[in-house]
Design a protein around this motif. Structure first.
Motif, PDB file in Angstrom:
ATOM      1  N   GLY A  90       0.822  -1.197   0.000  1.00  0.00           N
ATOM      2  CA  GLY A  90       0.000   0.000   0.000  1.00  0.00           C
ATOM      3  C   GLY A  90       0.859   1.250   0.000  1.00  0.00           C
ATOM      4  O   GLY A  90       1.907   1.305   0.641  1.00  0.00           O
ATOM      5  N   ASP A 116      -9.375  -1.030  -4.093  1.00  0.00           N
ATOM      6  CA  ASP A 116      -9.215  -2.095  -3.104  1.00  0.00           C
ATOM      7  C   ASP A 116      -9.623  -3.408  -3.768  1.00  0.00           C
ATOM      8  O   ASP A 116     -10.695  -3.504  -4.367  1.00  0.00           O
ATOM      9  N   PRO A 148      -6.008  -1.710   3.548  1.00  0.00           N
ATOM     10  CA  PRO A 148      -7.299  -2.404   3.666  1.00  0.00           C
ATOM     11  C   PRO A 148      -8.227  -1.729   4.671  1.00  0.00           C
ATOM     12  O   PRO A 148      -9.410  -1.504   4.382  1.00  0.00           O
ATOM     13  N   THR A 151      -9.195   1.953   3.369  1.00  0.00           N
ATOM     14  CA  THR A 151     -10.160   1.979   2.270  1.00  0.00           C
ATOM     15  C   THR A 151     -11.520   1.456   2.711  1.00  0.00           C
ATOM     16  O   THR A 151     -12.554   1.890   2.174  1.00  0.00           O
ATOM     17  N   GLY A 212     -13.748  -2.610  -3.380  1.00  0.00           N
ATOM     18  CA  GLY A 212     -13.292  -1.725  -4.449  1.00  0.00           C
ATOM     19  C   GLY A 212     -14.426  -0.970  -5.108  1.00  0.00           C
ATOM     20  O   GLY A 212     -14.309   0.216  -5.408  1.00  0.00           O
ATOM     21  N   TYR A 220      -4.014   2.269  -4.445  1.00  0.00           N
ATOM     22  CA  TYR A 220      -4.035   1.134  -3.513  1.00  0.00           C
ATOM     23  C   TYR A 220      -2.686   0.422  -3.333  1.00  0.00           C
ATOM     24  O   TYR A 220      -2.112   0.446  -2.271  1.00  0.00           O
TER      25      TYR A 220
END
Length: 270
Positions: A90, A116, A148, A151, A212, A220
């Protein structure tokens, strides 16, 4: 005369063999060894595996070794220590390194994903799922401060759900999330493929949404390296990016079955 002709033939074979093997050795030495630490092993990163399998890295003079280094914090540590030359994780991880005052900080020089790639897995089979179903529920969302978790929170906020309305558990390591969920922890968990589908197939949960799709476009997963490495090896960085772009082009231009046949050797081993 016969012995003389045979001698010439043998000499020719020896000389030819010398140049053949000499050239092969030279080609091998011409490749620059590059170790890449990837944050997780997932079909989400298919273009990278395509580039490796089809020799796109070698075409750019690179001998690339992809190493699983679970967790963005561990990836950045591996890059800073020199265990790997390129990190793949990331983009937030490089910001944390910079904020800590590292002089030879990490620089993101290329990106592979812009959403994501995880899927939201529910313990119960929810028909017609909406984000409202996440209210007052516990979600295993990954390491605190990691992409993770970030997002996921962004996806919730973007869909009108305050993160305070849910319990996002960031105490579980990314690599341990599926096991923790199977063990009874949480109402939901975010998982990459193929882990999400495997968990559903084994009857431990149900895929209800794409994080996502809920969260939209974000920077990402990116490639990074130490500032000094990029400055000292511009051709490596340029060649690496070109190989990844070729991998992306292949994925876009070929069928799913063709792509699958190329990356089968990179399938996740249990």
């Amino acid at each position: 005369m016969k012995k003389f002709v045979i001698g010439l033939i043998l000499c020719g074979i020896i000389i030819a063999g010398y140049f053949i093997f000499k050239d092969d050795t030279k080609d091998e030495k011409a490749l620059t060894k590059v170790k890449v630490g990837e944050v997780t092993h997932s079909i989400f990163y298919t273009p990278q595996y395509v580039a490796h399998a089809l020799g796109y890295f070698e075409d750019e003079g690179l001998d690339v070794e992809i190493m699983l280094t679970a967790g963005a914090d561990k990836v950045t540590s591996a890059v800073l220590s020199g265990d790997v030359q390129i990190g793949f994780c990331g983009s937030e991880a490089t910001i944390y390194v910079y904020q800590q005052g590292e002089k030879d900080y990490l620089v993101n020089f290329g990106a592979l994903t812009k959403r994501d790639g995880s899927f939201l897995v529910a313990r119960e089979d929810i028909k017609n799922f909406t984000v409202e179903d996440l209210k007052d529920k516990k979600i295993l969302g990954g390491r605190q401060g990691g992409m993770p978790a970030l997002t996921l929170e962004w996806a919730l906020n973007s869909n009108g759900i305050s993160s305070s309305a849910t319990d996002i558990d960031t105490s579980v390591e990314f690599s341990s999330m599926s096991g923790s969920f199977i063990g009874g922890n949480g109402d939901f968990v975010t998982l990459f493929e193929p882990t999400a589908s495997e968990l559903e197939k084994e009857g431990y949960g149900h895929i209800v949404a794409s994080v996502g799709e809920l969260g939209g476009v974000v920077p990402y997963t990116a490639y990074n390296a130490k500032k000094s490495y990029i400055e000292e090896n511009p051709d490596v960085i340029k060649g690496f990016n070109k190989a990844i772009q070729k991998g992306l082009d292949y994925v876009f231009d070929h069928s799913d079955s063709e792509v699958a046949s190329v990356i089968i050797e990179f399938r996740q081993k249990k």
